[in-house]
Every structure is written in C-alpha cells, then in structure tokens.
Design a protein around this motif. Structure first.
Motif, PDB file in Angstrom:
ATOM      1  N   ASP A  61      -6.790  -1.643 -20.954  1.00  0.00           N
ATOM      2  CA  ASP A  61      -5.538  -2.004 -21.622  1.00  0.00           C
ATOM      3  C   ASP A  61      -4.434  -1.011 -21.284  1.00  0.00           C
ATOM      4  OD1 ASP A  61      -4.056  -3.718 -23.281  1.00  0.00           O
ATOM      5  OD2 ASP A  61      -4.278  -2.346 -24.982  1.00  0.00           O
ATOM      6  N   GLY A  62      -4.624  -0.249 -20.214  1.00  0.00           N
ATOM      7  CA  GLY A  62      -3.616   0.719 -19.822  1.00  0.00           C
ATOM      8  C   GLY A  62      -2.496   0.075 -19.020  1.00  0.00           C
ATOM      9  N   PRO A  63      -1.471   0.857 -18.678  1.00  0.00           N
ATOM     10  CA  PRO A  63      -0.390   0.342 -17.833  1.00  0.00           C
ATOM     11  C   PRO A  63      -0.946  -0.118 -16.482  1.00  0.00           C
ATOM     12  CG  PRO A  63       0.219   2.454 -18.816  1.00  0.00           C
ATOM     13  CD  PRO A  63      -1.238   2.258 -19.084  1.00  0.00           C
ATOM     14  N   LEU A  64      -0.551  -1.295 -16.055  1.00  0.00           N
ATOM     15  CA  LEU A  64      -1.083  -1.893 -14.833  1.00  0.00           C
ATOM     16  C   LEU A  64       0.046  -2.251 -13.879  1.00  0.00           C
ATOM     17  CD1 LEU A  64      -3.446  -3.139 -13.187  1.00  0.00           C
ATOM     18  CD2 LEU A  64      -3.070  -5.255 -14.500  1.00  0.00           C
ATOM     19  N   GLY A  65      -0.139  -1.915 -12.614  1.00  0.00           N
ATOM     20  CA  GLY A  65       0.830  -2.278 -11.593  1.00  0.00           C
ATOM     21  C   GLY A  65       0.136  -2.531 -10.276  1.00  0.00           C
ATOM     22  N   ILE A  66       0.921  -2.921  -9.274  1.00  0.00           N
ATOM     23  CA  ILE A  66       0.394  -3.082  -7.927  1.00  0.00           C
ATOM     24  C   ILE A  66       1.309  -2.358  -6.951  1.00  0.00           C
ATOM     25  CG2 ILE A  66      -0.517  -5.367  -8.520  1.00  0.00           C
ATOM     26  CD1 ILE A  66       1.608  -6.552  -6.567  1.00  0.00           C
ATOM     27  N   HIS A  67       0.734  -1.963  -5.827  1.00  0.00           N
ATOM     28  CA  HIS A  67       1.587  -1.543  -4.719  1.00  0.00           C
ATOM     29  C   HIS A  67       1.975  -2.808  -3.996  1.00  0.00           C
ATOM     30  CE1 HIS A  67       3.440   0.432  -1.441  1.00  0.00           C
ATOM     31  NE2 HIS A  67       3.011   1.634  -1.790  1.00  0.00           N
ATOM     32  N   GLY A  68       3.258  -3.057  -3.910  1.00  0.00           N
ATOM     33  CA  GLY A  68       3.727  -4.267  -3.268  1.00  0.00           C
ATOM     34  C   GLY A  68       3.569  -4.214  -1.762  1.00  0.00           C
ATOM     35  N   PRO A  69       3.733  -5.358  -1.103  1.00  0.00           N
ATOM     36  CA  PRO A  69       3.650  -5.407   0.356  1.00  0.00           C
ATOM     37  C   PRO A  69       4.736  -4.542   0.985  1.00  0.00           C
ATOM     38  CG  PRO A  69       4.583  -7.440  -0.521  1.00  0.00           C
ATOM     39  CD  PRO A  69       4.092  -6.660  -1.699  1.00  0.00           C
ATOM     40  N   PHE A  70       4.389  -3.884   2.088  1.00  0.00           N
ATOM     41  CA  PHE A  70       5.384  -3.027   2.745  1.00  0.00           C
ATOM     42  C   PHE A  70       5.260  -2.988   4.262  1.00  0.00           C
ATOM     43  CE2 PHE A  70       1.785  -0.211   1.989  1.00  0.00           C
ATOM     44  CZ  PHE A  70       1.682   0.497   3.178  1.00  0.00           C
ATOM     45  N   TRP A  71       4.127  -3.398   4.817  1.00  0.00           N
ATOM     46  CA  TRP A  71       3.970  -3.306   6.267  1.00  0.00           C
ATOM     47  C   TRP A  71       5.046  -4.129   6.975  1.00  0.00           C
ATOM     48  CZ3 TRP A  71       1.314   0.566   7.766  1.00  0.00           C
ATOM     49  CH2 TRP A  71       0.154   0.972   7.090  1.00  0.00           C
ATOM     50  N   ASN A  72       5.843  -3.446   7.827  1.00  0.00           N
ATOM     51  CA  ASN A  72       6.894  -4.090   8.630  1.00  0.00           C
ATOM     52  C   ASN A  72       7.976  -4.752   7.786  1.00  0.00           C
ATOM     53  OD1 ASN A  72       4.037  -5.124  10.356  1.00  0.00           O
ATOM     54  ND2 ASN A  72       5.413  -3.593  11.198  1.00  0.00           N
ATOM     55  N   LEU A  73       8.051  -4.414   6.506  1.00  0.00           N
ATOM     56  CA  LEU A  73       9.036  -5.048   5.626  1.00  0.00           C
ATOM     57  C   LEU A  73      10.169  -4.084   5.322  1.00  0.00           C
ATOM     58  CD1 LEU A  73       6.810  -6.940   3.026  1.00  0.00           C
ATOM     59  CD2 LEU A  73       7.872  -7.834   5.096  1.00  0.00           C
ATOM     60  N   ASP A  74      11.312  -4.318   5.923  1.00  0.00           N
ATOM     61  CA  ASP A  74      12.504  -3.505   5.690  1.00  0.00           C
ATOM     62  C   ASP A  74      13.382  -4.249   4.692  1.00  0.00           C
ATOM     63  OD1 ASP A  74      14.843  -2.060   5.716  1.00  0.00           O
ATOM     64  OD2 ASP A  74      15.188  -2.213   7.881  1.00  0.00           O
ATOM     65  N   ILE A  75      13.479  -3.728   3.475  1.00  0.00           N
ATOM     66  CA  ILE A  75      14.262  -4.446   2.458  1.00  0.00           C
ATOM     67  C   ILE A  75      15.760  -4.352   2.700  1.00  0.00           C
ATOM     68  CG2 ILE A  75      12.456  -4.212   0.698  1.00  0.00           C
ATOM     69  CD1 ILE A  75      14.261  -2.061  -0.632  1.00  0.00           C
ATOM     70  N   SER A  76      16.168  -3.664   3.787  1.00  0.00           N
ATOM     71  CA  SER A  76      17.583  -3.686   4.176  1.00  0.00           C
ATOM     72  C   SER A  76      17.796  -4.550   5.420  1.00  0.00           C
ATOM     73  CB  SER A  76      18.090  -2.260   4.446  1.00  0.00           C
ATOM     74  OG  SER A  76      17.431  -1.672   5.566  1.00  0.00           O
ATOM     75  N   ALA A  77      16.832  -5.390   5.758  1.00  0.00           N
ATOM     76  CA  ALA A  77      16.932  -6.226   6.961  1.00  0.00           C
ATOM     77  C   ALA A  77      18.193  -7.075   6.941  1.00  0.00           C
ATOM     78  CB  ALA A  77      15.697  -7.115   7.070  1.00  0.00           C
ATOM     79  N   ALA A  78      18.863  -7.109   8.090  1.00  0.00           N
ATOM     80  CA  ALA A  78      20.089  -7.904   8.219  1.00  0.00           C
ATOM     81  C   ALA A  78      19.840  -9.248   8.898  1.00  0.00           C
ATOM     82  CB  ALA A  78      21.147  -7.114   8.998  1.00  0.00           C
ATOM     83  N   ASP A  79      18.814  -9.326   9.731  1.00  0.00           N
ATOM     84  CA  ASP A  79      18.510 -10.561  10.444  1.00  0.00           C
ATOM     85  C   ASP A  79      18.057 -11.630   9.450  1.00  0.00           C
ATOM     86  OD1 ASP A  79      16.583 -12.508  11.829  1.00  0.00           O
ATOM     87  OD2 ASP A  79      17.464 -11.448  13.550  1.00  0.00           O
ATOM     88  N   PRO A  80      18.683 -12.801   9.463  1.00  0.00           N
ATOM     89  CA  PRO A  80      18.364 -13.825   8.456  1.00  0.00           C
ATOM     90  C   PRO A  80      16.922 -14.309   8.507  1.00  0.00           C
ATOM     91  CG  PRO A  80      19.826 -14.709  10.152  1.00  0.00           C
ATOM     92  CD  PRO A  80      19.784 -13.238  10.350  1.00  0.00           C
ATOM     93  N   ASP A  81      16.319 -14.358   9.691  1.00  0.00           N
ATOM     94  CA  ASP A  81      14.935 -14.809   9.790  1.00  0.00           C
ATOM     95  C   ASP A  81      13.973 -13.765   9.217  1.00  0.00           C
ATOM     96  OD1 ASP A  81      15.629 -17.228  10.916  1.00  0.00           O
ATOM     97  OD2 ASP A  81      15.442 -16.509  12.977  1.00  0.00           O
ATOM     98  N   ILE A  82      14.259 -12.501   9.490  1.00  0.00           N
ATOM     99  CA  ILE A  82      13.415 -11.437   8.942  1.00  0.00           C
ATOM    100  C   ILE A  82      13.572 -11.384   7.433  1.00  0.00           C
ATOM    101  CG2 ILE A  82      13.022  -8.931   8.913  1.00  0.00           C
ATOM    102  CD1 ILE A  82      13.824  -8.912  11.858  1.00  0.00           C
ATOM    103  N   ARG A  83      14.772 -11.626   6.949  1.00  0.00           N
ATOM    104  CA  ARG A  83      14.997 -11.641   5.499  1.00  0.00           C
ATOM    105  C   ARG A  83      14.108 -12.656   4.801  1.00  0.00           C
ATOM    106  NH1 ARG A  83      21.598 -11.311   4.705  1.00  0.00           N
ATOM    107  NH2 ARG A  83      21.769  -9.032   4.908  1.00  0.00           N
ATOM    108  N   LYS A  84      13.893 -13.789   5.442  1.00  0.00           N
ATOM    109  CA  LYS A  84      13.046 -14.815   4.829  1.00  0.00           C
ATOM    110  C   LYS A  84      11.638 -14.293   4.586  1.00  0.00           C
ATOM    111  CE  LYS A  84      15.550 -18.703   6.905  1.00  0.00           C
ATOM    112  NZ  LYS A  84      15.489 -19.810   7.910  1.00  0.00           N
ATOM    113  N   VAL A  85      11.117 -13.517   5.546  1.00  0.00           N
ATOM    114  CA  VAL A  85       9.767 -12.965   5.398  1.00  0.00           C
ATOM    115  C   VAL A  85       9.759 -11.902   4.301  1.00  0.00           C
ATOM    116  CG1 VAL A  85       7.900 -11.724   6.552  1.00  0.00           C
ATOM    117  CG2 VAL A  85       9.225 -13.437   7.809  1.00  0.00           C
TER     118      VAL A  85
END
Length: 273
Positions: A61-85
C-alpha cells in the motif's frame, strides 16, 4: 544527522519484488516499477503484465510509480512524425499507471550538454525548445491530471538545474514535478561542469517530488550502492531536509542484489530508514 529519517524505497522489476517484499512491506516503502519502459512491452500485451503486477502487489500500500518509456524518446522532438511516437509512448505509459493505480511516471529531461552551450546563441533557442516540449507533453499532462498521476521530469544531461525547474513551472500543473537522479547530477558535475548535486535540490525546492538515489564517481552514470562511490550523502540529505517537502526517495541500482547494502548504509549513517 538526527531528527526525521525519511523512508526510502526502490526501483525494480515486478519479478524482483518477491525477493525484497518483506523489506518493502515493512514500512510500505515507495516502489517504482521498471517493467514498462520497452516499446515492445507497451505495444504488446502489457495488460497481462499489469494484472501480474496487481496480483504480486497484494498487501502493498506504499507509493507506487513506474519509470516511463525513454529509449530514443526526445520529449522536445520537433519532427511531426517523431512526435507521434513520443506522444503514443507517453499515453501508453499513463494507461499502465491508470491500470495499476500508479501515481507517478518518470520522464527523461530533453536538455542536453549541447543545449547548455548552444541554445543561447539563437534568439528563440530556449523558446522553441520549450514550445516543442509543450506540444509533445500537452495531452500527457492533461491525462496525468485526470488519473491522479504526476510526471516526474528527471535530469539526464542537465547542466543548469534551473532550466528543468523552469520547464516544470511553465506547465502550472500539479501533475508535473521535478525528479532528481543523484548519479546523473554527479556525472554532470564531474564531467560537464554542472554545479554540485545539492545545488539541484536547492534549485527545485518544493517542486522536487521524486529522487533516484545512486552512488557514482562523477565520471559516469554508475548506479552503484550508496557507499561504493564518492558522492557526499550527508550534505545531500541536509539539503532534502532544508529545501524539499519529503520527495519520494527511490534507490535505483544497476544490481538490486546490492539493495540491502545500499539501504543499510543510509540507515547506518542516520540518513534514512
């Protein structure tokens, strides 16, 4: 140090939980699951894995979280196709959080060493980067707000700790907070001219809601047990007491067989329990 001793938890896969179950349940320690990082997991039958998580965590019953996906994922991506992923992966991670009732998801900062030395030479360098991040995270932030989850923005190459703090502030949302990885900050300090690790704590202040605890040598991202490297832990925990409001403290090691040793070190030093 005396006084209040924060409770530390750990990052691990659900397969490792049984080995550390007694320790985790002893104080209902914060748990961060690492199973939902790979894209092939998120594109596959992750619901079955989530059901396994719920079954194994019965009694937890403790605090629970996950490490989100990050491989090859740049959250500042400008390319529209990469943004979709990028947007798809963030949404998938939050669906996992909804299913297992996780209340945080770690997301990697997009600020690089190159950015630190180069964004200022462009008139709109920082503004464009921030605009791209908001475009990529807008839907994820709204979803996180809706399901009661917080996106913890973790330092990776960040040289200036204030840039990521300003990023979190720009969302004006309780669903976005600052995460600190001690080994990443120590690497940045030792190898790229960043300030000492405790400066990252002071910069974030009350916005620091999540910490990955790992020891290192200031040269690389080691994920060693506390006491194996050269990071100064007492000043760091003093900074937690002074500037923060009890962030989730997560021991994140390369080898979780070392987890008991890492936890015992913090207890022996009267830094955490």
């Amino acid at each position: 140090m005396g006084g209040y001793l924060p409770i530390v938890g750990a990052a691990m896969s659900i397969a490792e939980f049984d080995e550390h179950r007694e320790w985790m349940l002893e104080k209902q320690r914060p748990l961060e699951l690492q199973d939902f990082v790979p894209g092939d997991v998120l594109n596959g039958n992750w619901e079955h894995l989530a059901d396994e998580v719920l079954a194994k965590l019965e009694g937890f019953d403790g605090p629970l979280g996950i490490h989100g996906p990050f491989w090859n994922l740049d959250i500042s991506a400008a390319d529209p196709d990469i943004r979709k992923v990028v947007q798809k992966r963030l949404d998938q991670g939050l669906e996992v959080c909804r299913k297992i009732k996780a209340t945080h998801m770690v997301v990697h900062s997009p600020y690089t060493n190159w950015d630190h030395h180069n964004l200022d030479q462009y008139d709109q360098g920082h503004a464009f980067k921030l605009e791209c991040i908001h475009e990529n995270l807008r839907a994820a932030v709204a979803k996180a707000e809706d399901i009661g989850c917080t996106l913890m923005i973790e330092n990776i190459e960040d040289v200036d700790p204030n840039v990521r703090v300003d990023l979190v502030k720009s969302f004006n949302s309780d669903a976005v907070a600052v995460s600190l990885d001690t080994g990443h900050a120590y690497y940045a300090h030792g190898s790229t001219g960043a300030p000492p690790v405790d400066y990252y704590v002071k910069a974030a202040g009350a916005l620091l809601k999540h910490v990955h605890l790992q020891d290192a040598d200031g040269y690389a991202d080691r994920h060693w047990a506390m006491g194996e490297g050269t990071l100064k832990w007492e000043p760091l925990f003093r900074a937690f007491q002074k500037y923060t409001n009890h962030p989730r403290l997560i021991i994140e090691l390369a080898n979780n067989k070392e987890l008991p040793k890492a936890a015992q070190y913090l207890l022996d030093q009267r830094l955490a329990q």
